[in-house]
Design a protein around this motif. Sequence first.
Motif, PDB file in Angstrom:
ATOM      1  N   ALA A  90       0.835  -1.202   0.000  1.00 16.95           N
ATOM      2  CA  ALA A  90       0.000   0.000   0.000  1.00 16.95           C
ATOM      3  C   ALA A  90       0.873   1.256   0.000  1.00 16.95           C
ATOM      4  O   ALA A  90       2.014   1.236   0.482  1.00 16.95           O
ATOM      5  CB  ALA A  90      -0.916   0.007   1.218  1.00 16.95           C
ATOM      6  N   VAL A 131       0.011   7.038  -7.654  1.00 13.77           N
ATOM      7  CA  VAL A 131      -0.952   7.024  -6.560  1.00 13.77           C
ATOM      8  C   VAL A 131      -1.950   8.152  -6.792  1.00 13.77           C
ATOM      9  O   VAL A 131      -1.561   9.269  -7.138  1.00 13.77           O
ATOM     10  CB  VAL A 131      -0.247   7.209  -5.198  1.00 13.77           C
ATOM     11  CG1 VAL A 131      -1.260   7.354  -4.073  1.00 13.77           C
ATOM     12  CG2 VAL A 131       0.683   6.040  -4.935  1.00 13.77           C
ATOM     13  N   ILE A 161      -8.317   8.716   0.840  1.00 19.47           N
ATOM     14  CA  ILE A 161      -7.915   7.387   0.389  1.00 19.47           C
ATOM     15  C   ILE A 161      -6.827   7.554  -0.664  1.00 19.47           C
ATOM     16  O   ILE A 161      -7.027   8.235  -1.673  1.00 19.47           O
ATOM     17  CB  ILE A 161      -9.096   6.594  -0.202  1.00 19.47           C
ATOM     18  CG1 ILE A 161     -10.206   6.432   0.837  1.00 19.47           C
ATOM     19  CG2 ILE A 161      -8.622   5.232  -0.707  1.00 19.47           C
ATOM     20  CD1 ILE A 161     -11.469   5.792   0.294  1.00 19.47           C
ATOM     21  N   THR A 163      -4.715   5.484  -3.366  1.00 19.05           N
ATOM     22  CA  THR A 163      -4.828   4.224  -4.099  1.00 19.05           C
ATOM     23  C   THR A 163      -3.731   4.152  -5.154  1.00 19.05           C
ATOM     24  O   THR A 163      -3.576   5.068  -5.950  1.00 19.05           O
ATOM     25  CB  THR A 163      -6.209   4.125  -4.791  1.00 19.05           C
ATOM     26  OG1 THR A 163      -7.240   4.343  -3.828  1.00 19.05           O
ATOM     27  CG2 THR A 163      -6.397   2.765  -5.443  1.00 19.05           C
ATOM     28  N   ASP A 164      -2.971   3.033  -5.143  1.00 15.11           N
ATOM     29  CA  ASP A 164      -1.925   2.873  -6.166  1.00 15.11           C
ATOM     30  C   ASP A 164      -2.479   2.140  -7.385  1.00 15.11           C
ATOM     31  O   ASP A 164      -3.652   1.749  -7.421  1.00 15.11           O
ATOM     32  CB  ASP A 164      -0.663   2.215  -5.598  1.00 15.11           C
ATOM     33  CG  ASP A 164      -0.814   0.740  -5.269  1.00 15.11           C
ATOM     34  OD1 ASP A 164      -1.805   0.109  -5.660  1.00 15.11           O
ATOM     35  OD2 ASP A 164       0.100   0.206  -4.610  1.00 15.11           O
ATOM     36  N   ASN A 168      -4.075  -1.092  -4.182  1.00 18.43           N
ATOM     37  CA  ASN A 168      -3.743  -1.081  -2.756  1.00 18.43           C
ATOM     38  C   ASN A 168      -4.071   0.294  -2.201  1.00 18.43           C
ATOM     39  O   ASN A 168      -3.800   1.312  -2.854  1.00 18.43           O
ATOM     40  CB  ASN A 168      -2.262  -1.388  -2.554  1.00 18.43           C
ATOM     41  CG  ASN A 168      -1.886  -2.734  -3.120  1.00 18.43           C
ATOM     42  OD1 ASN A 168      -2.469  -3.736  -2.767  1.00 18.43           O
ATOM     43  ND2 ASN A 168      -0.912  -2.743  -4.011  1.00 18.43           N
ATOM     44  N   GLN A 169      -4.624   0.310  -0.993  1.00 18.75           N
ATOM     45  CA  GLN A 169      -5.079   1.584  -0.433  1.00 18.75           C
ATOM     46  C   GLN A 169      -4.553   1.823   0.975  1.00 18.75           C
ATOM     47  O   GLN A 169      -4.346   0.886   1.739  1.00 18.75           O
ATOM     48  CB  GLN A 169      -6.610   1.623  -0.386  1.00 18.75           C
ATOM     49  CG  GLN A 169      -7.266   1.596  -1.734  1.00 18.75           C
ATOM     50  CD  GLN A 169      -8.774   1.722  -1.649  1.00 18.75           C
ATOM     51  OE1 GLN A 169      -9.395   1.295  -0.684  1.00 18.75           O
ATOM     52  NE2 GLN A 169      -9.367   2.330  -2.667  1.00 18.75           N
ATOM     53  N   THR A 170      -4.373   3.107   1.270  1.00 18.24           N
ATOM     54  CA  THR A 170      -4.112   3.578   2.623  1.00 18.24           C
ATOM     55  C   THR A 170      -5.169   4.641   2.909  1.00 18.24           C
ATOM     56  O   THR A 170      -5.430   5.495   2.060  1.00 18.24           O
ATOM     57  CB  THR A 170      -2.706   4.182   2.746  1.00 18.24           C
ATOM     58  OG1 THR A 170      -1.751   3.165   2.437  1.00 18.24           O
ATOM     59  CG2 THR A 170      -2.449   4.711   4.143  1.00 18.24           C
ATOM     60  N   ILE A 171      -5.748   4.569   4.101  1.00 19.36           N
ATOM     61  CA  ILE A 171      -6.815   5.502   4.464  1.00 19.36           C
ATOM     62  C   ILE A 171      -6.346   6.381   5.612  1.00 19.36           C
ATOM     63  O   ILE A 171      -5.751   5.901   6.579  1.00 19.36           O
ATOM     64  CB  ILE A 171      -8.098   4.746   4.853  1.00 19.36           C
ATOM     65  CG1 ILE A 171      -8.619   3.964   3.646  1.00 19.36           C
ATOM     66  CG2 ILE A 171      -9.154   5.697   5.402  1.00 19.36           C
ATOM     67  CD1 ILE A 171      -9.806   3.079   3.930  1.00 19.36           C
TER      68      ILE A 171
END
Length: 186
Positions: A90, A131, A161, A163-164, A168-171
Motif C-alpha cells: 500500500a 498514486v 484514500i 490508491t496505487d 492497494n489503499q491507505t486511508i
Amino acid sequence: VTVVDNTPPSIFCQNVHNLVLNAAGNGTITLSDIIYAPSTDNCGIASQVISRTTFGCGDLGSNNVVLTVTDVNGNASQCAVEIIVIDNTAPVVNCGQPVRSFSTNAGACTYTATGGSADVTLVTPDNCGPVTFTHNYPGAPSTSTLNGAVFPIGSTLIQWIATDASGNQTICWIEIVVSDNIAPVV
C-alpha cells in the motif's frame, strides 16, 4: 558396443507461481519457486536454466517463463510456468496533523482551504505508482484536493484514500475544526 543416452531429463514444474513484489517494486524467482520436485536424469543433470528470473512493476499480472533442464549428454527437457506478479504494498502516506484548526475567513462564517492546508501527501513514491488521492468531502471543487473547499464553523471529519495502480489503499482520517475568532463589529 556403444551406449547412447537419448533419454531427456524428467522435470517437475509447477503450473503457476505467485510472486509478490517487494517494497522497491522488484521480485526474483529461483528454481525452487517453480518446481515441486528435483529434476532427475539417468546420467546426471548438467544445467537448469530459467528463461527469466527478475520482475518488476511493469510485469504485473501473468508472465510465462521456461525452465530448460539439460543432462550431461546434451538431452534437454522444457516446461513452462506462469508467474503471476503481484503488488500488495500500500502507498505510504503522510496524513499530517489529525486535527487541523482554522479561523473563519474575514467577513465570512466559513473557512476556505488554500495551499493544500487540508491535503495529505505521499511519504515516498509508491513501489508501483502512480498514486491517486481522493476524499469524501462534497463541499470541495475536486475529489483529489481540498484546495478551495469551504468548511462551516464546527468540526468536519474527512476520509482520504490513497490508491496505487494495483488498487492497494491507505486511508487517513483528518478533522477540520473551524472557529469564529473574529470579534463582531458594533
